[in-house]
Design a protein around this motif. Structure first.
Motif, mmCIF file in Angstrom:
data_model
loop_
_atom_site.group_PDB
_atom_site.id
_atom_site.type_symbol
_atom_site.label_atom_id
_atom_site.label_comp_id
_atom_site.label_asym_id
_atom_site.label_seq_id
_atom_site.Cartn_x
_atom_site.Cartn_y
_atom_site.Cartn_z
ATOM 1 N N ALA A 105 0.842 -1.200 0.000
ATOM 2 C CA ALA A 105 0.000 0.000 0.000
ATOM 3 C C ALA A 105 0.877 1.250 0.000
ATOM 4 N N PRO A 106 0.474 2.280 -0.727
ATOM 5 C CA PRO A 106 1.296 3.497 -0.788
ATOM 6 C C PRO A 106 1.349 4.211 0.561
ATOM 7 N N THR A 107 2.372 5.014 0.722
ATOM 8 C CA THR A 107 2.567 5.748 1.975
ATOM 9 C C THR A 107 1.369 6.631 2.295
ATOM 10 N N THR A 108 0.766 7.235 1.271
ATOM 11 C CA THR A 108 -0.391 8.115 1.514
ATOM 12 C C THR A 108 -1.542 7.347 2.152
ATOM 13 N N ALA A 109 -1.743 6.085 1.736
ATOM 14 C CA ALA A 109 -2.817 5.281 2.318
ATOM 15 C C ALA A 109 -2.508 4.941 3.771
ATOM 16 N N ARG A 110 -1.252 4.620 4.055
ATOM 17 C CA ARG A 110 -0.854 4.306 5.426
ATOM 18 C C ARG A 110 -1.032 5.532 6.330
ATOM 19 N N GLN A 111 -0.642 6.677 5.824
ATOM 20 C CA GLN A 111 -0.781 7.904 6.608
ATOM 21 C C GLN A 111 -2.242 8.229 6.859
ATOM 22 N N LEU A 112 -3.090 8.011 5.847
ATOM 23 C CA LEU A 112 -4.519 8.274 5.998
ATOM 24 C C LEU A 112 -5.123 7.365 7.053
ATOM 25 N N LEU A 113 -4.771 6.085 7.029
ATOM 26 C CA LEU A 113 -5.299 5.135 8.007
ATOM 27 C C LEU A 113 -4.827 5.487 9.413
ATOM 28 N N GLU A 114 -3.564 5.813 9.560
ATOM 29 C CA GLU A 114 -3.024 6.161 10.870
ATOM 30 C C GLU A 114 -3.678 7.420 11.423
ATOM 31 N N ALA A 115 -3.903 8.402 10.561
ATOM 32 C CA ALA A 115 -4.542 9.640 11.001
ATOM 33 C C ALA A 115 -5.985 9.392 11.429
ATOM 34 N N GLU A 116 -6.696 8.557 10.660
ATOM 35 C CA GLU A 116 -8.083 8.237 10.998
ATOM 36 C C GLU A 116 -8.153 7.508 12.335
ATOM 37 N N ALA A 117 -7.220 6.574 12.557
ATOM 38 C CA ALA A 117 -7.201 5.823 13.808
ATOM 39 C C ALA A 117 -6.918 6.741 14.996
ATOM 40 N N GLU A 118 -5.991 7.666 14.811
ATOM 41 C CA GLU A 118 -5.664 8.598 15.891
ATOM 42 C C GLU A 118 -6.850 9.512 16.191
ATOM 43 N N ASP A 119 -7.525 10.001 15.159
ATOM 44 C CA ASP A 119 -8.688 10.859 15.361
ATOM 45 C C ASP A 119 -9.795 10.123 16.117
ATOM 46 N N MET A 120 -10.035 8.853 15.745
ATOM 47 C CA MET A 120 -11.084 8.084 16.407
ATOM 48 C C MET A 120 -10.725 7.816 17.863
ATOM 49 N N ALA A 121 -9.459 7.518 18.128
ATOM 50 C CA ALA A 121 -9.034 7.260 19.502
ATOM 51 C C ALA A 121 -9.244 8.502 20.365
ATOM 52 N N GLN A 122 -8.889 9.661 19.833
ATOM 53 C CA GLN A 122 -9.062 10.897 20.583
ATOM 54 C C GLN A 122 -10.533 11.209 20.802
ATOM 55 N N GLU A 123 -11.350 10.983 19.771
ATOM 56 C CA GLU A 123 -12.780 11.261 19.893
ATOM 57 C C GLU A 123 -13.430 10.395 20.957
ATOM 58 N N LEU A 124 -13.107 9.100 20.939
ATOM 59 C CA LEU A 124 -13.725 8.194 21.905
ATOM 60 C C LEU A 124 -13.206 8.428 23.314
ATOM 61 N N ASP A 125 -11.921 8.732 23.430
ATOM 62 C CA ASP A 125 -11.363 8.983 24.758
ATOM 63 C C ASP A 125 -11.963 10.231 25.382
#
Length: 253
Positions: A105-125
């Motif tokens: 997977a391209p770096t842009t896809a990895r960065q997008l997934l990581e950013a989405e995961a971080e945003d969700m973690a912060q939202e739920l916390d």
């Protein structure tokens, strides 16, 4: 005598099962092997390997993939829809909140997934807040190792992950809400809780058991109720059932 059966379940898959006929009791035993394309050939006989290849299904090879739990299914599938074809791993499953990217997977896809995961973690916390402690809970907590606000925040986070007996997975040495949530996720399957998500619709098993159960699950449920340990393990470990569901769900006619 056994054979490999491949099936799609609720639009996902196909998945491979080894079906063995037991002449002693006249039953068929179903063993889940994994998603087609990710089945380890080390666990197959030569005949089974040949059968899968004849049907056009590849076998697993070592893959280094990137995956993150986005916590909510609509968020996970929304991201999947935004990614280009071929970016998701062959074993990625739209029924799961965990999004898995292909090894190339391209770096842009990895960065997008990581950013989405971080945003969700912060939202739920942030959203969990604090939950009041009962007198019994206060008596079980060592407040020389933590504080009441910290314990209240941990309780709220673990309850938000769907585990009612929150002290069964929490300890004073966990640091912050994030570690409390992770402890809940790590232990959810063994305890039998499901993530609470008021923004999602009803869980598959609350809409229609007969409609949402796969045929393999129905067969496994029948054998599990008859004492088949492999069938019970399949439901608990592969299909996400709880022990209570196995005991209370009637076998379909």
């Amino acid at each position: 005598m056994s054979t490999i059966v491949t099936r799609r379940i609720e639009g996902s898959g196909p998945y491979a099962y080894r079906v063995t006929y037991r002449s002693a009791d006249g039953r068929h035993h179903w063993e889940y092997l994994g998603p087609v394309g990710a089945v380890d050939p080390e666990g197959l006989t030569d005949e089974e390997t040949a059968q899968l290849r004849e049907e056009g299904f590849g076998l697993a090879r070592h893959r280094v993939t990137t995956s993150h739990d986005l916590r909510r299914l609509e968020v996970a599938n929304g991201l999947r829809d935004r990614l280009e074809e071929g970016v998701l791993a062959p074993t990625d499953d739209r029924r799961s909140t965990v999004v898995e990217l292909a090894e190339d997977a391209p770096t842009t896809a990895r960065q997008l997934l990581e950013a989405e995961a971080e945003d969700m973690a912060q939202e739920l916390d942030k959203g969990a807040g604090q939950a009041a402690l009962t007198e019994a809970e206060k008596g079980r907590i060592d407040f020389t190792e933590t504080t009441i606000p910290e314990a209240q925040a941990a309780k709220a986070a673990i309850l938000d992950e769907g585990i009612d007996d929150w002290t069964s997975v929490w300890s004073e040495d966990l640091t912050g809400v994030g570690e409390a949530r992770q402890a809940a996720r790590d232990n959810r399957q063994s305890i039998g809780g499901d993530r609470l998500d008021n923004e999602e619709g009803p869980d598959e098993r609350t809409t229609s058991n007969d409609e949402m159960r796969s045929e393999a699950e129905k067969q496994a449920l029948k054998y599990a109720k008859e004492g088949d340990a492999d069938a019970r393990a399949y439901l608990l470990e592969e299909r996400g059932w709880t022990a209570s569901e196995i005991e209370t769900t009637p076998v379909a006619a």
